[in-house]
Scaffold this motif. Sequence first.
Motif, PDB file in Angstrom:
ATOM      1  N   UNK A 100       8.153  11.939  -1.185  1.00 57.40           N
ATOM      2  CA  UNK A 100       6.862  11.934  -0.499  1.00 57.40           C
ATOM      3  C   UNK A 100       6.750  10.633   0.295  1.00 57.40           C
ATOM      4  N   UNK A 101       7.185  10.694   1.548  1.00 58.29           N
ATOM      5  CA  UNK A 101       7.217   9.479   2.383  1.00 58.29           C
ATOM      6  C   UNK A 101       5.821   8.898   2.576  1.00 58.29           C
ATOM      7  N   UNK A 102       4.818   9.719   2.741  1.00 55.86           N
ATOM      8  CA  UNK A 102       3.457   9.237   2.971  1.00 55.86           C
ATOM      9  C   UNK A 102       2.964   8.442   1.756  1.00 55.86           C
ATOM     10  N   UNK A 103       3.173   8.968   0.567  1.00 54.15           N
ATOM     11  CA  UNK A 103       2.757   8.261  -0.642  1.00 54.15           C
ATOM     12  C   UNK A 103       3.520   6.946  -0.786  1.00 54.15           C
ATOM     13  N   UNK A 104       4.814   6.996  -0.502  1.00 51.63           N
ATOM     14  CA  UNK A 104       5.646   5.808  -0.607  1.00 51.63           C
ATOM     15  C   UNK A 104       5.174   4.732   0.365  1.00 51.63           C
ATOM     16  N   UNK A 105       4.954   5.113   1.619  1.00 52.06           N
ATOM     17  CA  UNK A 105       4.507   4.153   2.635  1.00 52.06           C
ATOM     18  C   UNK A 105       3.124   3.608   2.320  1.00 52.06           C
ATOM     19  N   UNK A 106       2.255   4.414   1.761  1.00 45.49           N
ATOM     20  CA  UNK A 106       0.909   3.962   1.397  1.00 45.49           C
ATOM     21  C   UNK A 106       0.986   2.831   0.381  1.00 45.49           C
ATOM     22  N   UNK A 107       1.828   2.998  -0.616  1.00 49.80           N
ATOM     23  CA  UNK A 107       1.994   1.947  -1.631  1.00 49.80           C
ATOM     24  C   UNK A 107       2.600   0.695  -1.000  1.00 49.80           C
ATOM     25  N   UNK A 108       3.615   0.874  -0.150  1.00 49.11           N
ATOM     26  CA  UNK A 108       4.237  -0.283   0.507  1.00 49.11           C
ATOM     27  C   UNK A 108       3.232  -1.052   1.360  1.00 49.11           C
ATOM     28  N   UNK A 109       2.360  -0.350   2.028  1.00 51.85           N
ATOM     29  CA  UNK A 109       1.359  -1.014   2.871  1.00 51.85           C
ATOM     30  C   UNK A 109       0.347  -1.776   2.021  1.00 51.85           C
ATOM     31  N   UNK A 110      -0.005  -1.225   0.857  1.00 51.60           N
ATOM     32  CA  UNK A 110      -0.892  -1.939  -0.064  1.00 51.60           C
ATOM     33  C   UNK A 110      -0.239  -3.236  -0.521  1.00 51.60           C
ATOM     34  N   UNK A 111       1.053  -3.147  -0.872  1.00 53.90           N
ATOM     35  CA  UNK A 111       1.797  -4.336  -1.304  1.00 53.90           C
ATOM     36  C   UNK A 111       1.865  -5.354  -0.158  1.00 53.90           C
TER      37      UNK A 111
END
Length: 157
Positions: A100-111
């Motif tokens: 799930x690229x969207x979920x993965x990118x969302x977490x990375x952006x939070x970090x």
Amino acid sequence: MAEEKTKSQRIQRIVLIGSLALNLLIIGVATGVALNGGKPGAGQRFDLTVNPLTRAMEGARSDAVRDALRNSGAFERDDRSDMRRDMNALLATLRADEFDEVAFRTVLMRQRDRFRTGQETVLGAVSAQIDDMSAGERAAFADRLEEQMRRAPRARQ
């Protein structure tokens, strides 16, 4: 042929994202060590992309940079818990049958946003310390910074 190209691009994307996650993990660990004091008597170091600058600071100026980061509220205990939770979410996303690229990118952006706050604090504190230096102190700082840069790992060819 197009199917092979798509598969190759997907593998490259997964490797790239995995590499980014690993880099975030390393930054998180380095920040945790810095904020928890490291070894007794050891100097504080911050690996927030300004590593050579902070290592070149000495004495009270180095202490001021460290204290500015601590007093900024960046990387409070709750933030460290959130970082750990986010890293676990990244791992779960990587291990899922369907990525799930969207979920993965969302977490990375939070970090990224969390780390940006700390980086801005450190950059501001370093700039304030340099602004307060005399010309001679800045020259000595430049010499120490140059030495830090020499010690850095060589770039890959």
